[in-house]
Design an enzyme around this catalytic site. Structure first.
Site, PDB file in Angstrom:
ATOM      1  N   HIS A   1      21.340  -8.529  15.504  1.00 12.79           N
ATOM      2  CA  HIS A   1      22.234  -7.390  15.734  1.00 12.79           C
ATOM      3  C   HIS A   1      23.158  -7.226  14.528  1.00 12.79           C
ATOM      4  CE1 HIS A   1      24.948  -4.647  17.790  1.00 12.79           C
ATOM      5  NE2 HIS A   1      25.963  -5.391  17.348  1.00 12.79           N
TER       6      HIS A   1
ATOM      7  N   GLU B   1     -14.902   5.458 -13.262  1.00 13.96           N
ATOM      8  CA  GLU B   1     -13.748   6.265 -12.856  1.00 13.96           C
ATOM      9  C   GLU B   1     -13.638   7.479 -13.756  1.00 13.96           C
ATOM     10  OE1 GLU B   1     -10.935   8.253 -11.427  1.00 13.96           O
ATOM     11  OE2 GLU B   1     -11.533   6.457 -10.321  1.00 13.96           O
TER      12      GLU B   1
ATOM     13  N   CYS C   1      -3.713   7.163  -4.846  1.00 15.44           N
ATOM     14  CA  CYS C   1      -2.458   6.660  -4.279  1.00 15.44           C
ATOM     15  C   CYS C   1      -1.401   6.333  -5.334  1.00 15.44           C
ATOM     16  CB  CYS C   1      -2.724   5.452  -3.384  1.00 15.44           C
ATOM     17  SG  CYS C   1      -1.234   4.864  -2.534  1.00 15.44           S
TER      18      CYS C   1
ATOM     19  N   GLY D   1      -7.167   3.485 -10.589  1.00 10.90           N
ATOM     20  CA  GLY D   1      -6.483   3.013  -9.396  1.00 10.90           C
ATOM     21  C   GLY D   1      -6.566   3.972  -8.238  1.00 10.90           C
TER      22      GLY D   1
END
Length: 473
Positions: free
Chosen positions: A452, A43, A51, A48
């Site tokens: 509802h 990397e 994102c 990570g």
């Protein structure tokens, strides 16, 4: 005295070497390492991937701060007396940074606990399956993988417009690090990134103008979606400059800038303090030595892959945006599942999969399946069910009635597609997507007993309405 011969580097051997720690790559690394394989992750910068660091999650963090600010602006509507409010952009950005740090810490722990070797450096191929990594301290390492996966992603494109690069414009990365609000932000591009930032910055207090080369915002969406977004932005005081081709930029973003553009054959200018470039993405493939590994690129510069994400080089795969896949984190995660299963002897492919998406403006735009524009182009018969969001009674309790939801239903009662422009649209769309995955007819949702008052209950109203359109064969 003769110069000492350079010391050779002995390659370190791994079952799997991955370049780029984005969504698809990191889950593949963690999974195979837990299965006992020796895995190395190379990397360059963002542990990570984009994102958690510079894209989806940080931007939604800023967008939520802007949503809270919008509630302050509407306080009287809810019976709350307010003497006004101010925005501390440094605190807004600080909240985002805190979240990012927490996310990166989680990723680092995952590498430690799974046994993946995280190599922080710049990797490039020097031969088939063989990579050299330039480390931060100036040293080099060589790693060889029985399998190699490339997941280096994309970056914001800066068009070759005279003066634009010299103006040092913001991309989404720099925009997420602002500690003072732009007085007047000029956004180049009317797509997802540009629209999300435009609305957020406007709600936080900036004047905002959008320059879009097409005749509409979100020009690939159905006309009612584009019209809905444009009306929303007009109502929020965002200047829309459509059919505008940028010709030149001058000045320096962060101080004073002038954009010269052509609209309807006339040259015009607009002045601001900052420029945000959001006109597209460029795949990160330069300087990787791909030709030494036998990895070919497409005409657009993406890594060429087949439906199994195999590149043109044996033993090398690619995933996510660098492989030309749809530019969504959830698609990259599905790429992980394809590679995971196929490495275990499966036969999983990218073709035919669902591609849901959401634009995180407020309200959101979310879509799954077939759109009206696509159905007409392909001459696919459909019935159109459509209701205003105000017909969903939950929206009235929230004072969030803007927008609509609509569904395309086939002759066999299957749900062909669904679009919502409304509050929590992504959550509503996901419920319909699950029904589509289960191949449920639209009548199953129409006859369902849903709590509802919830936003999902609006699906009963939608599918109980009278279809208003049909494309015949």
């Amino acid at each position: 005295m003769a110069a000492a011969a350079p010391q050779s580097i002995t390659p370190e051997e791994y079952d799997l070497v991955i370049i780029g720690s984005g969504e698809g790559s990191k889950y593949l690394a963690w999974t195979l390492a837990k299965q006992g394989q020796r895995v190395a992750m190379i990397e360059r910068k963002w542990i990570g991937g984009s994102c958690p660091n510079i894209a989806c999650l940080p931007s939604k963090n800023i967008i939520h701060s802007a949503k809270v600010a919008s509630y302050f602006a509407r306080a009287a509507e809810f019976g709350i007396e307010s003497q006004g409010h101010t925005i501390d952009m440094a605190t807004v950005t600080g909240r985002k940074r805190k979240m990012v740090k927490e996310l990166v810490d989680i990723h680092v722990r995952n590498y430690e606990t799974t046994g993946v070797e995280l190599i922080l450096g710049q990797g490039h191929f020097i031969g088939p399956g063989l990579l050299e990594v330039y480390m931060a301290d100036g040293s080099k390492r060589q790693v060889r993988g029985e399998k190699v996966v490339i997941g280096t992603g994309t970056r914001a494109s800066v068009d070759k417009i005279p003066g634009l690069a010299v103006a040092n414009p913001l991309t989404h990365i720099e925009a997420l690090e602002l500690e003072t609000l732009p007085v007047h932000l000029i956004v180049l591009g009317g797509g997802y990134i540009g629209l999300e930032f435009a609305q957020a910055m406007r709600r936080l207090g900036s004047r905002v103008s959008i320059l879009e080369r097409n005749a509409n915002l979100l020009h690939r969406e159905d006309p009612d979606v584009s019209a809905g977004i444009e009306t929303l932005f007009h109502d929020e005081g965002i200047d829309l400059v459509l059919n505008a081709t940028v010709e030149e930029a001058s000045g320096v973003s962060g101080d004073s800038v002038i954009i010269t553009y052509k609209q309807n054959g006339q040259n015009k200018t607009i002045e601001g303090t900052h420029i945000l470039v959001a006109t597209g993405r460029t795949p990160n493939t330069e300087g990787m030595g791909l030709e030494l590994a036998g990895v070919e690129l497409t005409a657009s510069g993406h890594i060429k892959v087949n439906e199994k994400l195999e590149t043109t080089a044996p033993g090398v795969w690619a995933n996510g945006e660098v492989a030309g896949q749809p530019q969504f984190t959830h698609i990259a995660f599905d790429d992980f599942r394809i590679l995971r299963d196929n490495f275990a002897g499966g036969n999983r492919v990218t073709t035919g999969r669902q591609v849901p998406y959401a634009l995180f403006t407020d309200p959101e735009v979310a879509h799954i399946g077939l759109s009206e524009t696509e159905a007409r182009k392909k001459n696919i018969p459909y019935r159109l069910f459509k209701i205003p969001m105000a017909a969903d009674l939950r929206t009235r309790t929230l004072s969030e009635t803007r927008g609509f939801m609509k569904a395309l239903v086939g002759e066999d009662d299957s749900i062909l597609g669904f679009t919502v422009f409304g509050v929590d649209g992504g959550e509503i769309m996901s419920a319909v997507q699950i029904a589509m995955l289960g191949r449920l007819p639209y009548t199953a949702l129409r006859e369902a007993i849903l709590t509802h008052p919830t936003l999902m209950e609006g699906l009963i109203v939608l599918f109980s309405s009278v279809p208003t359109s049909m494309i015949e064969k």
